[in-house]
Scaffold this active site. Sequence first.
Site, PDB file in Angstrom:
ATOM      1  N   CYS A  83       0.836  -1.166  -0.064  1.00  0.00           N
ATOM      2  CA  CYS A  83      -0.042   0.228  -0.177  1.00  0.00           C
ATOM      3  C   CYS A  83       0.762   1.489  -0.072  1.00  0.00           C
ATOM      4  O   CYS A  83       0.615   2.127  -0.744  1.00  0.00           O
ATOM      5  CB  CYS A  83      -0.931   0.322   1.200  1.00  0.00           C
ATOM      6  SG  CYS A  83      -1.964  -1.260   1.403  1.00  0.00           S
ATOM      7  N   HIS A 144      -2.896   6.705   4.233  1.00  0.00           N
ATOM      8  CA  HIS A 144      -1.541   5.746   4.521  1.00  0.00           C
ATOM      9  C   HIS A 144      -0.648   6.057   3.905  1.00  0.00           C
ATOM     10  O   HIS A 144       0.383   5.623   3.569  1.00  0.00           O
ATOM     11  CB  HIS A 144      -1.758   4.350   3.822  1.00  0.00           C
ATOM     12  CG  HIS A 144      -1.093   3.335   4.484  1.00  0.00           C
ATOM     13  ND1 HIS A 144      -1.111   1.951   4.269  1.00  0.00           N
ATOM     14  CD2 HIS A 144      -0.503   3.275   5.891  1.00  0.00           C
ATOM     15  CE1 HIS A 144      -0.516   1.239   5.121  1.00  0.00           C
ATOM     16  NE2 HIS A 144       0.170   2.030   6.237  1.00  0.00           N
TER      17      HIS A 144
END
Length: 589
Positions: A83, A144
Amino acid sequence: MIWQLTSYWTSLVTSVIFGLLLQLPLAQLSIVTQPNFVLLMADDLGIGDVGCYGNDTIRTPNIDRLARGGVKLTQHIAAAPLCTPSRAAFLTGRYPIRSGMASSNRYRALQWNAGSGGLPANETTFARLLQQQGYTTGLIGKWHQGVNCESFNDHCHHPLNHGFDYFYGMPFTLLNNCQENKPPELDVALQAKLWLYSQIIIVAVITLTTGKLTGLISIRWKIIACFTLVGCLFFISWYSSYGFVQHWNCILMRNHDVTEQPMRLERTASLMLKEAVSFIKRNRYGPFLLFVSFLHVHTPLFTTAKFLGKSHHGLYGDNVEEMDWMVGKILDSLDKEGLENHTFIYFASDHGGHLEAQDGSAQLGGWNGIYKGGKGMGGWEGGIRVPGVFRWPGVLPAGTVVDEPTSLMDIYPTVVHLAGGILPQDRVIDGRNLMPLLQGRTQRSEHEFLFHYCGSYLHAVRWHQKDSGAIWKAHYVTPNFHPLGAGACYGKGICPCFGEGVTHHEPPLLFDLSRDPSEAKPLSADTEPLFDTVIERIGRAIEEHRRTLTPVPEQLSLYNVVWKPWLQPCCGTFPFCWCDKEGDSTQNL
């Protein structure tokens, strides 16, 4: 008289310009008027989980509708198989190693909201460049990319400091820890060690104290006190961080404010959808860029009751189908506002499906179709080949399939070009403008080489040999699957990038993806006459690529990823971080 002449010439010029605009192709006319952008990104979705990519058991009618009305890419590649680095590359158009978002240790993604690492302030996202072109920019969902650097509210890595005018969502990512009664997912090995050490020290203190009191052991109370202090420190380190993961990481923010801590997963999907639809409605007169970064389909796969048990693939399939429904609602909102023909839409996943995500015999991760490997694997296709779908009615030809190598990094220059912006000239941009390829004005991708990293380690390289059409891929490092031949690193949670968990290949494994997309049969000098030529050319490309790299601070170093209490976003007074500012603001959509 002067006024009449001025009015005459103004009318004449206006008529000429308007006439010229009417004669422009629709594509050029739309570019002149600045399209809106809706970028949709799934989390951990496998390329084999979508109907338009061959799945006939999971229902994805809305994503399939996008593909029918636009362009589908079959070789769309993530710049990283995890990610944090993949999304950094997407936002900046640059390999993660250029921004310091590639790790040389086992922590390959950000671990805490209260870490100090994140997307550096000197990186320029496409959102920042579109702001400069008069766009209103919004991010709904997962970030993130970090939050703070030195204090709990400096927000140096926050979306609003990276070109977004509005943010609603998770500054971190979903984890099993975000849901009650799920096995912990965050740094399980370290948690276990801290707890083990705490237990050992506690047992030692009890034994020494008992021995001292009974006279069986001759030891000073100061030594017992020291053991007790060390034990307390280990226990506090374990409990204060990992015991409160749900409160520290599983939070929602609106702009700079924490609105839920911890978040209530049962209503998160409704909140995200409501925010996306509201952003489109507020900015319907445009131009706007909306990045919808879904929390689906990352574990723990929390799915609302409406979709539970409705798919043929358990909880994972239910979660995919709920995400597709959300895509449909976003498309409906564009249609309702009359924006369908004025909006450039893109759908993708940040990387491949997580094969090791399982609960007993139940598969909680995605399916990567015919492609080998999955999430966390920097070289194998299953970890980096993702869905890539575009739609812009009247501009992009409907029902088109492009088989050329493309990258998630290509969205950066494509969006900036369509918005009328200029790419930064002081840095290397690895992405390429996709419009000529999407519109059929060229048949070949501008990418000759794509470099496939696992953390900061180069695992494989793809060479698009344009004159022959061959797509060669050389693997220099591959993960050791466990058990042998299993196709993933079961029991480890995710495959490593270096150390004893990988195999170095000399000569490298070579595949021709145009003939063997599943990477089933490595070529050799005996079976492929061009073997030595191809390996030599790829080797030169690696040397050229490495000469373009410059040292930068590593954002995912151990110091940057460790939990720091003074950086913790908190709704309240730390450590009493609890709040629910959403109340019952959700509504059925």
